[in-house]
Design a protein around this motif. Structure first.
Motif, PDB file in Angstrom:
ATOM      1  N   TRP A 295       0.816  -1.209   0.000  1.00 29.94           N
ATOM      2  CA  TRP A 295       0.000   0.000   0.000  1.00 29.94           C
ATOM      3  C   TRP A 295       0.844   1.250   0.000  1.00 29.94           C
ATOM      4  CZ3 TRP A 295      -5.027  -0.184  -1.102  1.00 29.94           C
ATOM      5  CH2 TRP A 295      -5.611  -1.442  -1.093  1.00 29.94           C
ATOM      6  N   GLY A 296       2.129   1.112   0.256  1.00 34.97           N
ATOM      7  CA  GLY A 296       3.024   2.255   0.171  1.00 34.97           C
ATOM      8  C   GLY A 296       3.055   2.868  -1.220  1.00 34.97           C
ATOM      9  N   LEU A 297       2.668   2.062  -2.239  1.00 35.84           N
ATOM     10  CA  LEU A 297       2.676   2.563  -3.617  1.00 35.84           C
ATOM     11  C   LEU A 297       1.493   3.477  -3.924  1.00 35.84           C
ATOM     12  CD1 LEU A 297       3.626  -0.725  -5.507  1.00 35.84           C
ATOM     13  CD2 LEU A 297       5.142   1.138  -4.864  1.00 35.84           C
ATOM     14  N   LEU A 298       0.566   3.560  -2.945  1.00 34.50           N
ATOM     15  CA  LEU A 298      -0.667   4.302  -3.212  1.00 34.50           C
ATOM     16  C   LEU A 298      -0.408   5.756  -3.596  1.00 34.50           C
ATOM     17  CD1 LEU A 298      -3.541   3.312  -3.255  1.00 34.50           C
ATOM     18  CD2 LEU A 298      -3.821   4.096  -0.906  1.00 34.50           C
ATOM     19  N   LYS A 299       0.691   6.332  -3.083  1.00 37.76           N
ATOM     20  CA  LYS A 299       0.959   7.738  -3.398  1.00 37.76           C
ATOM     21  C   LYS A 299       1.171   7.940  -4.899  1.00 37.76           C
ATOM     22  CE  LYS A 299       5.782   7.253  -1.752  1.00 37.76           C
ATOM     23  NZ  LYS A 299       5.661   6.034  -0.919  1.00 37.76           N
ATOM     24  N   TYR A 300       1.727   6.935  -5.572  1.00 39.87           N
ATOM     25  CA  TYR A 300       1.916   7.057  -7.026  1.00 39.87           C
ATOM     26  C   TYR A 300       0.579   6.985  -7.745  1.00 39.87           C
ATOM     27  CZ  TYR A 300       6.566   6.125  -5.353  1.00 39.87           C
ATOM     28  OH  TYR A 300       7.732   6.187  -4.654  1.00 39.87           O
ATOM     29  N   PHE A 301      -0.291   6.138  -7.193  1.00 39.83           N
ATOM     30  CA  PHE A 301      -1.640   6.066  -7.758  1.00 39.83           C
ATOM     31  C   PHE A 301      -2.318   7.437  -7.686  1.00 39.83           C
ATOM     32  CE2 PHE A 301      -6.180   5.679  -6.694  1.00 39.83           C
ATOM     33  CZ  PHE A 301      -6.660   5.044  -7.828  1.00 39.83           C
ATOM     34  N   TYR A 302      -2.269   8.058  -6.507  1.00 41.27           N
ATOM     35  CA  TYR A 302      -2.902   9.367  -6.355  1.00 41.27           C
ATOM     36  C   TYR A 302      -2.263  10.412  -7.258  1.00 41.27           C
ATOM     37  CZ  TYR A 302      -5.717   7.759  -2.454  1.00 41.27           C
ATOM     38  OH  TYR A 302      -6.632   7.099  -1.690  1.00 41.27           O
ATOM     39  N   ALA A 303      -0.947  10.349  -7.379  1.00 47.75           N
ATOM     40  CA  ALA A 303      -0.266  11.319  -8.240  1.00 47.75           C
ATOM     41  C   ALA A 303      -0.764  11.189  -9.678  1.00 47.75           C
ATOM     42  CB  ALA A 303       1.241  11.094  -8.179  1.00 47.75           C
TER      43      ALA A 303
END
Lengths: 320, 399
Positions: free
Chosen positions: B301-309
């Motif tokens: 879930w740490g990758l979620l920031k890239y999703f939001y970006a």
């Protein structure tokens, strides 16, 4: 009128087209009457399910189904392994009133079962192997777990050679009063390759257009069956009617339930036929390759394909 | 300090365990083997979805029969040595006269990362073969290839999701004990939402109680706030002057990422008229989708920031959206409107599947287009498949 794939389904092992090795092994089994668990592996339309039925009919006689000696379960339709095991249990528990002492259970598309489900099923197989023999049918034998494979005699079905398909189509044409020329048969084979079900379906579809089937009839039929929606979807995107194109995409995915990889391959065929500059074709095929890859690793079909359609729409805008 | 209700109301006796009677039965039978000194297998592997009572069975048994539970989390211990020392020493102590009986509980066996815990699984296998006290292993998915050697050594005990009705009545009990004023409707919703996970249901109940909203329907409250949120966020994203404002807006929406993607995607199609901008926006969203799928698959879930970006990237088309009205995702409408057609096709496919010895998917894909042609030519063929009149109409392409 019956669908010909049913009307001309083989009734005994002698009617199976090609697959000599498999038929020979099965006939040996028939003479000894000692039936092992079996795994029928091979591509679609090569006669796996039909052969299993023909074998059971040769073994038990024409009432093999109504006598309750043979049952068919499709793994990809049954909800979960527990449902399958329950059905197997109720079916396989009792010994049949036949001289042979066991029934046959056909588990079609068994490669659709997850590994966990296969492990569970393996135990069920062992539990009932006295009163029930299993024929597992699969497209890919490597998707069947080792412990099951090792308990089964594996019968490999090969894609049908052109001669085999031709022989069958000629036979059907003869009894249906149909004139089919050689080029038409070539065309049918090009569309169906070694898949007999598809070949017979194409021929019957062609017969609804004309009693004299030639190459052109086949192309017309395949246009009706396969093209249509995908082409229209691409044309609409290209001419700027993006939302209508999206509706067609949704129809393909959610209503017609097409496998996304099938949609991608239709698109790639259509791109070649589109009236756009070759440079644009390359750009599109490049983008489509990316879509294909992303879908293979789990991308969402609507999201990925819609981005592709937008790309197609933008090409026209640039060209203007 | 508030005790989590899942702990406070953890079953103290075997009879208090909700659901999974057969599994509990098998566990008791296996433990009775230990009690009489001749266990069938030295370890038991309890497996099944989260929150269905696997660990609770062990604790309830222990408290009822006077055992101590030594708990090891398999995915916490990083090396073979650690597993051996923890389990090994507990196993040794048990032989000392007079000490309380012990059960070793190894949680998240399927979480052992073979690369990080070199030899973790084989250490477990070794310890299981040598142990003199009962070892219980717990896993969600025990069918991983690398657990095969362990499976052979274990009594396999399967847990399934707990029935809605059982969850509802259990939640009612807790609510009564907590003196909550809660309606039957809310209880029913909580039970449904839990999808058979009783731990989740209890946690939800506690969360509701702490917000003081148990008398109202949880979804109704959540929904209303959320809608306002998403429309505001969409406006902010599509009007954003820079990435930062867009990202802040997106980050503040409380919505499942997948749902958020649908909202933004469907509105992007409405907002962007210029094909080049649309294409750019949709490519960002397609990439966001890939990041999301990766997250769902690997649980990173740490990758979620890239999703939001990437989702925020749709706002960079520079059109602005002043005067634009944002809408519900058209996909939701589409799925609702097409339901009747989808059901007709499903029913047609099932009938073809049965007659042609195919799965419904293959029937739909490989047979249906041809059957449609045949029906157009000759309605008689409908009789063979048993199509009803609406199905014939659909196949013949009539409205």
């Amino acid at each position: 009128m019956l669908p010909w794939v049913e009307k001309y389904r083989p009734r005994s092992l002698d009617e199976i087209v090609d697959q000599e090795e498999v038929v020979r092994s099965l006939k040996n089994i028939l003479t000894t009457k000692s039936v092992p668990h079996m795994l029928f592996a091979g591509p679609p339309g090569t006669g796996k399910t039909a052969t299993a039925h023909a074998f059971a009919r040769d073994l038990y006689g024409p009432n093999y189904i109504s006598d309750g000696l043979f049952i068919e379960i499709n793994a990809s339709d049954e909800r979960g392994i527990d449902v399958i095991r329950e059905r197997v249990k109720t079916y396989a528990r009792s010994v049949p009133f036949s001289g042979i002492g066991f029934r046959i259970l056909l588990l079609d598309e068994s490669d659709q079962l997850t590994d966990a489900a296969q492990h569970a099923f393996r135990r069920t197989m062992e539990q009932f192997s006295n009163t029930c023999r299993f024929i597992l049918v699969a497209n890919y034998s490597n998707r069947i777990i080792e412990p099951i494979q090792s308990r089964c005699a594996v019968m490999r079905f090969r894609p049908l050679p052109k001669e085999g398909v031709k022989e069958m189509l000629t036979r059907i044409a003869g009894s249906e009063g149909l004139k089919v020329d050689d080029k038409a048969i070539d065309a049918v084979y090009d569309f169906s390759l070694g898949d007999m079900r598809k070949a017979i379906n194409i021929l019957q579809a062609a017969s609804t257009i004309s009693k004299a089937v030639d190459e052109k009839t086949i192309y017309t039929v395949m246009g009706l069956v396969e093209k249509g929606v995908v082409r229209r979807m691409l044309e609409l995107s290209h001419s700027g009617e993006f939302k209508t194109a999206r509706d067609l995409l949704r129809e393909l995915i959610y209503i017609k339930g097409y496998n996304p990889s099938d949609i991608v391959s239709s698109i790639s065929r259509e791109i070649n036929d589109m009236e756009i500059p070759d440079k644009d074709k390359i750009v599109l095929l490049d983008a489509l390759g990316e879509v294909d890859y992303r879908l293979a690793i789990g991308g969402t079909p609507e999201v990925q394909l819609l981005a592709f359609l937008a790309k197609l729409a933008s090409l026209r805008a640039v060209a203007r | 300090m508030t005790v989590p209700w899942t702990e406070k109301y953890r079953p103290k006796r075997i009879s208090e365990i909700v659901g999974n009677k057969a599994a509990v039965e098998s566990f008791l039978k296996w433990m009775s083997g230990w009690e009489t000194g001749r266990p069938s297998k030295k370890a038991a592997l309890l497996y099944g979805p989260a929150g269905v009572g696997k660990t609770s069975t062990v604790y309830a048994y222990a408290s009822e029969r006077g055992y101590d539970v030594v708990e090891v989390n398999a995915s916490d211990t990083r090396t073979k040595d650690k597993i051996e020392s923890i389990i090994g020493s507990a196993s040794q102590f048990s032989t000392i006269e007079g000490s309380r009986k012990k059960i070793i509980l190894v949680d998240e066996v399927d979480g052992v990362d073979t690369k990080a815990d070199s030899g973790g699984i084989s250490a477990l296998v070794k310890v299981v073969s040598e142990t003199r006290i009962p070892i219980v292993l717990v896993a969600n998915d025990p069918w991983d290839q690398r657990l095969a050697p362990l499976r052979e050594k274990c009594e396999m005990i399967k847990y399934t999701r707990i029935h809605k009705a059982s969850i509802a009545s259990h939640i009612k009990k807790i609510a009564d004990m907590e003196k909550l004023d809660i309606s039957v409707d809310v209880i029913r919703r909580l039970a449904e939402k839990s999808e058979g996970d009783i731990r989740a249901a209890i946690n939800d109940l506690q969360a509701l109680a702490s917000m003081g909203t148990v008398s109202q329907l949880p979804e109704a409250i959540g929904e209303r706030d959320r809608e306002e949120d998403i429309f505001k966020a969409l406006a902010a994203v599509f009007n954003a002057r820079n990435l930062k404002t867009a990202m802040t807006a997106i980050n503040n929406v409380e919505m499942e990422p997948g749902e958020l993607l649908t909202w933004v995607l469907d509105n992007a199609v409405e907002v962007y008229r210029e094909p080049r901008h649309l294409s750019e926006a949709l490519e960002y969203l397609a990439r966001a989708d890939m990041v999301l799928q990766k997250i769902l698959k690997t649980q990173r879930w740490g990758l979620l920031k890239y999703f939001y970006a990437l989702v925020s990237g749709v706002g960079l088309g520079g059109v602005g959206s002043r005067g634009m009205r944002f809408t519900y995702p058209s996909k939701i409408r589409y799925m609702a409107q097409s339901r009747a057609r989808r059901e007709t096709i499903d029913s047609i496919s099932r009938k073809i599947a049965e007659r042609c010895h195919l799965s419904t998917y293959k029937a739909r894909k490989e047979m249906l287009p041809y059957v449609a042609l045949l029906v157009r030519k000759d309605r008689d063929v409908a009789g063979f498949f048993g199509f009803d009149s609406s199905e014939v109409k659909y196949l013949a392409g009539e409205p």
